[in-house]
Design an enzyme around this catalytic site. Structure first.
Site, PDB file in Angstrom:
ATOM      1  N   GLY A 102      38.530  44.365  33.174  1.00  0.00           N
ATOM      2  CA  GLY A 102      38.148  45.435  31.964  1.00  0.00           C
ATOM      3  C   GLY A 102      38.318  46.792  31.825  1.00  0.00           C
ATOM      4  N   ILE A 103      38.037  47.678  32.349  1.00  0.00           N
ATOM      5  CA  ILE A 103      38.416  48.877  31.437  1.00  0.00           C
ATOM      6  C   ILE A 103      39.890  49.405  32.117  1.00  0.00           C
ATOM      7  CG2 ILE A 103      37.914  52.119  31.726  1.00  0.00           C
ATOM      8  CD1 ILE A 103      35.069  51.228  31.539  1.00  0.00           C
ATOM      9  N   GLY A 162      40.919  49.635  40.572  1.00  0.00           N
ATOM     10  CA  GLY A 162      40.353  49.438  39.595  1.00  0.00           C
ATOM     11  C   GLY A 162      41.119  48.685  38.662  1.00  0.00           C
ATOM     12  N   ALA A 163      42.699  48.515  38.350  1.00  0.00           N
ATOM     13  CA  ALA A 163      43.560  48.195  37.510  1.00  0.00           C
ATOM     14  C   ALA A 163      43.247  46.357  37.076  1.00  0.00           C
ATOM     15  CB  ALA A 163      44.504  48.770  37.469  1.00  0.00           C
ATOM     16  N   TYR A 200      23.707  52.775  43.055  1.00  0.00           N
ATOM     17  CA  TYR A 200      24.458  52.916  41.517  1.00  0.00           C
ATOM     18  C   TYR A 200      24.763  54.378  40.919  1.00  0.00           C
ATOM     19  CZ  TYR A 200      27.989  51.746  37.665  1.00  0.00           C
ATOM     20  OH  TYR A 200      28.794  52.221  36.572  1.00  0.00           O
TER      21      TYR A 200
END
Length: 241
Positions: free
Chosen positions: A12-13, A8-9, A151
């Site tokens: 966002g974070i 998930g790069a 979630y």
């Protein structure tokens, strides 16, 4: 220099962390699979640091994709020093309105992918008797959030997964920790209107959302933390809980 995989790069974070770690000279492998435009943008941003990460476009809730990615990583990296499980999906709505496919997507991305990737990464870490696994969680995994049942459930699973795996791997010199974030100003929260964001900020003692750069800084610090720190879920939420 460390060899690190971040899922998930591409926004966002995850992207903030990838930029920070490449600026420190680490060699990265990154993956993202929900938006090709974000993926290409991330590579362009990282190239500004002169970085050339191994990059994989695919869905980390797919165990076949994870297997192929990890096999390629080990062809190019001499070792894997750290795995950062950052990929995440959210759903805001009533549980009764949620489809089976949406439930499977949330649980698959947020929780199952940890199992798939850790199972692939751990054997090499055990052989080298070192390694760090950092799982990205949420304060809702501890307290639960209305209209975010899937979630919250997935992140509660991340917390328990982290604590259990840490006990399993501590004898092998491998640290496993999680970071439990509050509301961070990322694309995941783009579903809220400006008015809703202002109302949310009023409920946070710090008076604002956290930033991706702040989140990335904490994760990077965990990569350098003492070896004795393991099995922890470290919360950063502006004092919300």
């Amino acid at each position: 220099m460390k060899y690190i995989l971040i899922t998930g790069a591409t926004s966002g974070i995850g992207l903030a962390l990838a930029k920070l770690l490449t600026s420190k000279g680490h060699q990265l492998a990154i993956c993202g699979g929900h938006n090709r435009k974000n993926f290409d943008h991330a590579l362009k941003e990282l190239s500004k640091n002169g970085a050339k990460p191994l990059a994989y476009f695919g869905d980390c809730k797919d165990p076949d994709f994870d297997r192929r990615m990890m096999e390629d990583i080990f062809l190019h990296f001499p070792r894997l020093d750290a795995l950062i499980n950052n990929a995440g999906r959210s759903y805001v709505g009533l549980l009764t309105d949620m489809t089976l496919e949406q439930w499977d997507d949330i649980i698959g991305t947020n929780l199952n992918s940890l199992f798939y990737l850790c199972r692939l990464a751990v054997p090499s870490m055990v052989r080298q008797h070192s390694g760090r696994i950092i799982n990205i969680s949420s304060m809702w995994g501890q307290s639960g959030a209305s209209c975010e049942v899937a979630y919250s459930a997935s992140k509660g699973g991340v917390d328990s997964f982290t604590k259990a795996l840490a006990k399993e791997l501590a004898p092998s010199g491998i640290q496993v920790n999680a970071v439990s974030f509050g509301t961070i100003d990322t694309p995941m929260n783009a579903c809220f209107t400006d008015e809703e964001k202002a109302a949310l900020s009023e409920d946070i003692p710090a008076g604002r959302f956290g930033t991706p750069d702040e989140a990335a800084t904490l994760i990077a610090q965990l990569l350098e933390a003492p070896d004795y720190l393991t099995g922890q879920v470290i919360r950063m939420d502006g004092g919300y809980l």
